[in-house]
Design a protein around this motif. Structure first.
Motif, PDB file in Angstrom:
ATOM      1  N   VAL A 129       0.854  -1.186   0.000  1.00 45.93           N
ATOM      2  CA  VAL A 129       0.000   0.000   0.000  1.00 45.93           C
ATOM      3  C   VAL A 129       0.890   1.235   0.000  1.00 45.93           C
ATOM      4  CG1 VAL A 129      -0.279  -0.022   2.517  1.00 45.93           C
ATOM      5  CG2 VAL A 129      -1.925   1.205   1.122  1.00 45.93           C
ATOM      6  N   GLU A 130       0.573   2.153  -0.896  1.00 48.33           N
ATOM      7  CA  GLU A 130       1.276   3.426  -0.959  1.00 48.33           C
ATOM      8  C   GLU A 130       0.408   4.474  -0.281  1.00 48.33           C
ATOM      9  OE1 GLU A 130       2.171   4.065  -5.078  1.00 48.33           O
ATOM     10  OE2 GLU A 130       3.616   2.415  -5.097  1.00 48.33           O
ATOM     11  N   VAL A 131       1.007   5.222   0.653  1.00 43.72           N
ATOM     12  CA  VAL A 131       0.264   6.162   1.470  1.00 43.72           C
ATOM     13  C   VAL A 131       0.962   7.513   1.421  1.00 43.72           C
ATOM     14  CG1 VAL A 131      -0.668   6.625   3.771  1.00 43.72           C
ATOM     15  CG2 VAL A 131      -0.398   4.258   2.998  1.00 43.72           C
ATOM     16  N   LEU A 132       0.173   8.566   1.210  1.00 45.51           N
ATOM     17  CA  LEU A 132       0.667   9.936   1.222  1.00 45.51           C
ATOM     18  C   LEU A 132       0.151  10.592   2.500  1.00 45.51           C
ATOM     19  CD1 LEU A 132       2.252  11.901  -0.647  1.00 45.51           C
ATOM     20  CD2 LEU A 132       0.023  12.745  -1.392  1.00 45.51           C
ATOM     21  N   VAL A 133       1.077  11.076   3.342  1.00 48.64           N
ATOM     22  CA  VAL A 133       0.722  11.615   4.647  1.00 48.64           C
ATOM     23  C   VAL A 133       1.228  13.045   4.763  1.00 48.64           C
ATOM     24  CG1 VAL A 133       1.039  11.341   7.144  1.00 48.64           C
ATOM     25  CG2 VAL A 133       0.881   9.318   5.679  1.00 48.64           C
ATOM     26  N   ASP A 134       0.365  13.959   5.196  1.00 48.57           N
ATOM     27  CA  ASP A 134       0.777  15.335   5.455  1.00 48.57           C
ATOM     28  C   ASP A 134       1.793  15.305   6.597  1.00 48.57           C
ATOM     29  OD1 ASP A 134       0.740  17.963   6.866  1.00 48.57           O
ATOM     30  OD2 ASP A 134      -0.733  18.464   5.334  1.00 48.57           O
ATOM     31  N   ALA A 135       3.004  15.771   6.342  1.00 47.90           N
ATOM     32  CA  ALA A 135       4.073  15.677   7.330  1.00 47.90           C
ATOM     33  C   ALA A 135       3.885  16.644   8.492  1.00 47.90           C
ATOM     34  CB  ALA A 135       5.430  15.915   6.663  1.00 47.90           C
TER      35      ALA A 135
END
Length: 89
Positions: free
Chosen positions: A70-76
Motif C-alpha cells: 500500500v502506498e500512502v501519502l501523509v501530510d508531514a
C-alpha cells in the motif's frame, strides 16, 4: 552534468528533513508512523519526504501481513493521510 553519488543525495535528503523538523514544519516520522501502520495493518518498507503542492508530505510504502503493498501519502505537518492506494487495485 555529473550526478551526485546516491549516498550524497540521501545525506542531503536527511539534512533537509532534519531542518524541517527543527523549524517545526513537520512532525517526526516516529510519531506519525504507528498510526499509519495501525490504520492499514501494515509495516513500513520505504519512506521519502517530498514537497507536493507547497506542503511537505511523507510518501510511504507499506506491506500488509498478506503481502499486499500500500502506498500512502501523509501530510508531514499534521500526520493526516491524504491518499492511499493498494498496488494490486
Amino acid at each position: 552534468m555529473l550526478a551526485a553519488p546516491a549516498g550524497a543525495e540521501r545525506d542531503r535528503d536527511h539534512d533537509r528533513a532534519r531542518a524541517a523538523l527543527e523549524r517545526g514544519e513537520i512532525r517526526p516520522l516516529h510519531v506519525i508512523l504507528p498510526g499509519v501502520e495501525d490504520r492499514f495493518d501494515a509495516r513500513l518498507l520505504e519512506v521519502e519526504l517530498e514537497r507536493e503542492d507547497g506542503r511537505l508530505v511523507y510518501e510511504m510504502e507499506l506491506i500488509t501481513p498478506a503481502g499486499r503493498i500500500v502506498e500512502v501519502l501523509v501530510d508531514a505537518a499534521s500526520g493526516d493521510v491524504l491518499e492511499h492506494a493498494f498496488e494490486d487495485d
